[in-house]
Write a protein that holds these residues in place. Structure first.
Motif, PDB file in Angstrom:
ATOM      1  N   MET A   1     -57.814  85.671 -40.501  1.00 49.37           N
ATOM      2  CA  MET A   1     -57.896  85.063 -41.841  1.00 49.37           C
ATOM      3  C   MET A   1     -59.297  84.511 -42.066  1.00 49.37           C
ATOM      4  SD  MET A   1     -55.550  82.034 -43.443  1.00 49.37           S
ATOM      5  CE  MET A   1     -55.809  81.467 -45.106  1.00 49.37           C
ATOM      6  N   ARG A   2     -59.892  84.797 -43.237  1.00 52.92           N
ATOM      7  CA  ARG A   2     -61.223  84.309 -43.545  1.00 52.92           C
ATOM      8  C   ARG A   2     -61.203  82.802 -43.753  1.00 52.92           C
ATOM      9  NH1 ARG A   2     -60.756  88.938 -46.835  1.00 52.92           N
ATOM     10  NH2 ARG A   2     -62.069  90.670 -46.159  1.00 52.92           N
ATOM     11  N   GLN A   3     -62.241  82.141 -43.258  1.00 51.06           N
ATOM     12  CA  GLN A   3     -62.377  80.703 -43.438  1.00 51.06           C
ATOM     13  C   GLN A   3     -63.592  80.427 -44.323  1.00 51.06           C
ATOM     14  OE1 GLN A   3     -60.284  78.287 -42.219  1.00 51.06           O
ATOM     15  NE2 GLN A   3     -58.986  79.978 -41.525  1.00 51.06           N
ATOM     16  N   ALA A   4     -63.375  79.774 -45.440  1.00 49.78           N
ATOM     17  CA  ALA A   4     -64.473  79.407 -46.334  1.00 49.78           C
ATOM     18  C   ALA A   4     -64.049  78.209 -47.164  1.00 49.78           C
ATOM     19  CB  ALA A   4     -64.848  80.572 -47.244  1.00 49.78           C
ATOM     20  N   SER A   5     -64.862  77.165 -47.116  1.00 49.83           N
ATOM     21  CA  SER A   5     -64.558  75.950 -47.869  1.00 49.83           C
ATOM     22  C   SER A   5     -65.380  75.911 -49.151  1.00 49.83           C
ATOM     23  CB  SER A   5     -64.892  74.717 -47.019  1.00 49.83           C
ATOM     24  OG  SER A   5     -64.140  74.722 -45.820  1.00 49.83           O
ATOM     25  N   PRO A   6     -64.942  75.149 -50.145  1.00 50.99           N
ATOM     26  CA  PRO A   6     -65.728  74.985 -51.372  1.00 50.99           C
ATOM     27  C   PRO A   6     -67.089  74.367 -51.056  1.00 50.99           C
ATOM     28  CG  PRO A   6     -63.488  74.184 -51.668  1.00 50.99           C
ATOM     29  CD  PRO A   6     -63.661  74.434 -50.197  1.00 50.99           C
ATOM     30  N   LEU A   7     -68.074  74.666 -51.883  1.00 51.78           N
ATOM     31  CA  LEU A   7     -69.396  74.068 -51.692  1.00 51.78           C
ATOM     32  C   LEU A   7     -69.315  72.549 -51.822  1.00 51.78           C
ATOM     33  CD1 LEU A   7     -71.881  76.336 -53.688  1.00 51.78           C
ATOM     34  CD2 LEU A   7     -71.833  75.949 -51.210  1.00 51.78           C
ATOM     35  N   PRO A   8     -70.052  71.810 -50.983  1.00 55.48           N
ATOM     36  CA  PRO A   8     -70.073  70.351 -51.126  1.00 55.48           C
ATOM     37  C   PRO A   8     -70.775  69.958 -52.415  1.00 55.48           C
ATOM     38  CG  PRO A   8     -71.660  71.071 -49.480  1.00 55.48           C
ATOM     39  CD  PRO A   8     -70.853  72.268 -49.836  1.00 55.48           C
ATOM     40  N   THR A   9     -70.420  68.790 -52.901  1.00 56.35           N
ATOM     41  CA  THR A   9     -70.940  68.319 -54.183  1.00 56.35           C
ATOM     42  C   THR A   9     -72.460  68.244 -54.201  1.00 56.35           C
ATOM     43  OG1 THR A   9     -68.931  67.020 -54.527  1.00 56.35           O
ATOM     44  CG2 THR A   9     -70.845  66.438 -55.861  1.00 56.35           C
ATOM     45  N   PHE A  10     -73.072  67.821 -53.101  1.00 54.92           N
ATOM     46  CA  PHE A  10     -74.528  67.657 -53.120  1.00 54.92           C
ATOM     47  C   PHE A  10     -75.242  68.992 -53.317  1.00 54.92           C
ATOM     48  CE2 PHE A  10     -74.217  68.790 -48.650  1.00 54.92           C
ATOM     49  CZ  PHE A  10     -75.449  69.377 -48.346  1.00 54.92           C
TER      50      PHE A  10
END
Length: 216
Positions: free
Chosen positions: A1-10
């Motif tokens: 399963m691919r792992q990718a988180s949303p971009l951080p706010t900064f």
């Protein structure tokens, strides 16, 4: 399963600030690059250290430089085989597809990769860490380390010398690639070695005639 988180706010904030800063001239340049392709005159092989920025030294905008970064700005020797070799592939693309006129190896003051190489060979000269990607990569610099340790320098002097040796080892290894040596011999490509002092903004260029680095 691919792992990718949303971009951080900064990062999103920084992107939006950059996007808002684009004027008509810059947008037109980006559009031209997208439709016409890139034609950089120079490739720069630099360290991936976050303090080292190519544009700090030479200025420039999108499309000016073809840049490859890795630990300690190292170039391996040419080994045609079935292994996946990112640095070698990037050099091949720059020379044979983009036809860059200048190939620059840029080292720098305080290189963590170079310091790691010194510690690696000081602690275990005959057994670099076989299970470490970094350790195996830094063995490229072993010829430079062998030359530097003969000088009897203190640790600081050894590090500064080894930073420059990383550049020289890479320049030597570049000439083992047939497409590089052919382009150099035909006058279509020039190789350069530079060392950046990130603490003061100074720059040195290797002079093959004297075998030394000279201030620019």
């Amino acid at each position: 399963m691919r792992q990718a988180s949303p971009l951080p706010t900064f990062l999103i904030d920084r992107y939006r600030q950059w996007q808002a800063s684009l004027g008509p001239k810059t947008l037109a340049r980006l559009a031209a690059l997208a439709s016409e392709g890139q034609r950089p005159r120079a490739m720069i092989i630099a360290c991936c250290d976050s303090r080292v920025m190519v544009t700090d030294v030479f200025g420039g905008e999108a499309g000016d430089f073809f840049v490859h970064r890795n630990i300690a700005n190292l170039v391996p020797d040419c080994r045609p085989d079935s292994a996946v070799r990112g640095t070698s592939a990037t050099i091949e693309y720059a020379v044979t597809i983009l036809h860059v006129e200048h190939l620059i190896v840029m080292g720098h003051f305080g290189c963590g990769g170079v310091e790691g190489c010194l510690d690696l060979f000081t602690a275990a000269p005959d057994a670099p860490a076989a299970d470490s990607f970094v350790g195996q990569w830094l063995t490229i610099l072993e010829p430079g380390y062998a030359r530097v340790v003969l000088r009897g320098l203190d640790r600081t002097g050894t590090l500064r010398a080894l930073e420059r040796e990383a550049i020289l080892v890479s320049l030597t290894n570049l000439m083992t690639f047939p497409f590089v040596s052919k382009a150099v011999a035909e006058g279509r490509l020039q190789l350069h070695g530079i060392w950046k002092d990130i603490s003061e903004g100074g720059l040195e260029c290797y002079d093959a005639g004297s075998g030394a680095f000279r201030k620019v």
